[in-house]
Design a protein around this motif. Structure first.
Motif, PDB file in Angstrom:
ATOM      1  N   VAL A   1       0.846  -1.196   0.000  1.00 36.94           N
ATOM      2  CA  VAL A   1       0.000   0.000   0.000  1.00 36.94           C
ATOM      3  C   VAL A   1       0.883   1.249   0.000  1.00 36.94           C
ATOM      4  N   THR A   2       0.670   2.112  -0.976  1.00 38.64           N
ATOM      5  CA  THR A   2       1.419   3.361  -1.073  1.00 38.64           C
ATOM      6  C   THR A   2       0.567   4.525  -0.589  1.00 38.64           C
ATOM      7  N   ILE A   3       1.203   5.673  -0.470  1.00 32.59           N
ATOM      8  CA  ILE A   3       0.504   6.880  -0.031  1.00 32.59           C
ATOM      9  C   ILE A   3      -0.092   7.563  -1.258  1.00 32.59           C
TER      10      ILE A   3
ATOM     11  N   ALA B   1      -9.098   4.874   4.828  1.00 31.76           N
ATOM     12  CA  ALA B   1      -9.229   3.669   4.013  1.00 31.76           C
ATOM     13  C   ALA B   1     -10.449   3.802   3.112  1.00 31.76           C
ATOM     14  N   ARG B   2     -10.333   3.249   1.910  1.00 32.33           N
ATOM     15  CA  ARG B   2     -11.443   3.322   0.954  1.00 32.33           C
ATOM     16  C   ARG B   2     -12.596   2.400   1.355  1.00 32.33           C
TER      17      ARG B   2
ATOM     18  N   VAL C   1      -7.103  -7.691   6.599  1.00 35.96           N
ATOM     19  CA  VAL C   1      -6.143  -7.358   5.544  1.00 35.96           C
ATOM     20  C   VAL C   1      -4.806  -6.977   6.169  1.00 35.96           C
ATOM     21  N   ALA C   2      -3.741  -7.645   5.726  1.00 36.78           N
ATOM     22  CA  ALA C   2      -2.383  -7.329   6.183  1.00 36.78           C
ATOM     23  C   ALA C   2      -1.675  -6.532   5.096  1.00 36.78           C
ATOM     24  N   VAL C   3      -0.987  -5.467   5.502  1.00 37.45           N
ATOM     25  CA  VAL C   3      -0.354  -4.610   4.505  1.00 37.45           C
ATOM     26  C   VAL C   3       1.088  -4.296   4.885  1.00 37.45           C
ATOM     27  N   ILE C   4       1.864  -3.994   3.851  1.00 38.96           N
ATOM     28  CA  ILE C   4       3.156  -3.340   4.015  1.00 38.96           C
ATOM     29  C   ILE C   4       3.012  -1.962   3.396  1.00 38.96           C
TER      30      ILE C   4
ATOM     31  N   ALA D   1      -1.781  -1.835  -3.927  1.00 33.24           N
ATOM     32  CA  ALA D   1      -3.231  -1.935  -3.713  1.00 33.24           C
ATOM     33  C   ALA D   1      -3.746  -0.554  -3.303  1.00 33.24           C
ATOM     34  N   PRO D   2      -4.685   0.021  -4.046  1.00 30.10           N
ATOM     35  CA  PRO D   2      -5.177   1.376  -3.745  1.00 30.10           C
ATOM     36  C   PRO D   2      -6.174   1.368  -2.589  1.00 30.10           C
ATOM     37  N   LEU D   3      -5.671   1.136  -1.389  1.00 24.99           N
ATOM     38  CA  LEU D   3      -6.546   0.991  -0.232  1.00 24.99           C
ATOM     39  C   LEU D   3      -6.767   2.297   0.527  1.00 24.99           C
TER      40      LEU D   3
END
Length: 235
Positions: free
Chosen positions: A125-127, A184-185, A191-194, A154-156
């Motif tokens: 996940v990016t900014i 968050a959208r 959901v696990a994210v980096i 992932a555009p979360l």
């Protein structure tokens, strides 16, 4: 094809390209090279952990010297010809974050060198860029590097409200500027994210992204950046 012949052919191709479209190295300014060999070497990843507010972030480069010039040229001057050289260290930082992720089962670790979209069920996940930044650049710098590295963000997350440019702001000002600026959208339960960003300075942006993910029910298992601006004050 031998390495020597390949090097000669590469050099000849670069010379021909430079004759048609003269350019300069975005790292040192040397004529007729988009990125010279010496500057490419300076961008080899040296992944290391940094800490911001007790949160560990894996970073591949120090934002100084050649790295600073190349990243700034890539982000602000449209020098996308440096994307391939910057994608490799960003990928290395992500791999380090994956290796360190506490929720990763050990059997998946050998495959991390071939990390693909959603490795081990983890989203990258990016900014999100502001509308102003998108209009100015026409691309999202970090997303473009991930795609160049064979990864897919992932555009979360989404921007909420207007955020001022962080340049020139102090640590407290950066934190206040970013406070509740992301959301968050949709719910991220399970959901696990980096989280992935280009440069970490005070960490305000990544910490806000982390807050937004946690608030939506997600889990942040790692944070990775292309480069770190070294802090002058004690960590």
């Amino acid at each position: 094809m031998s390495h020597r012949l390949r090097d000669h052919l590469t050099a000849a191709a670069l010379d021909a390209w430079a004759a048609l479209l003269p350019t300069s190295c975005s790292g040192c300014g040397a004529a007729d090279r988009a990125l010279c060999a010496a500057c490419r070497l300076a961008l080899l990843p040296a992944v290391h952990p940094v800490t911001r507010d007790d949160v560990r972030i894996w970073s591949a480069l120090n934002y100084e010297g050649v790295a600073r010039h190349v990243i700034a040229a890539y982000k602000d001057n449209g020098r996308t010809d440096a994307a391939a050289a910057l994608a490799a260290p960003l990928r290395a930082a992500i791999v380090a974050a994956l290796v360190a992720a506490p929720s990763l089962p050990a059997p998946t670790l050998p495959a991390l060198s071939r990390v693909a979209p959603g490795p081990a069920g983890i989203e990258l996940v990016t900014i999100p860029s502001s509308r102003q930044a998108w209009r100015a650049r026409g691309y999202h710098p970090v997303d473009a590097l991930l795609h160049r590295a064979g990864l897919h963000p992932a555009p979360l997350l989404a921007q909420r409200g207007v955020v001022s440019d962080q340049v020139g702001l102090g640590r407290a000002e950066r934190a206040a500027n970013k406070d509740h600026s992301l959301m968050a959208r949709h719910p991220l339960n399970g959901v696990a994210v980096i989280l992935v960003d280009d440069i970490v300075t005070t960490g305000a942006t990544l910490l806000e992204a982390r807050r937004a993910v946690l608030a939506a029910g997600g889990t942040v298992v790692g944070l990775a950046t292309l480069a770190e601006t070294r802090r002058l004050l004690p960590r």
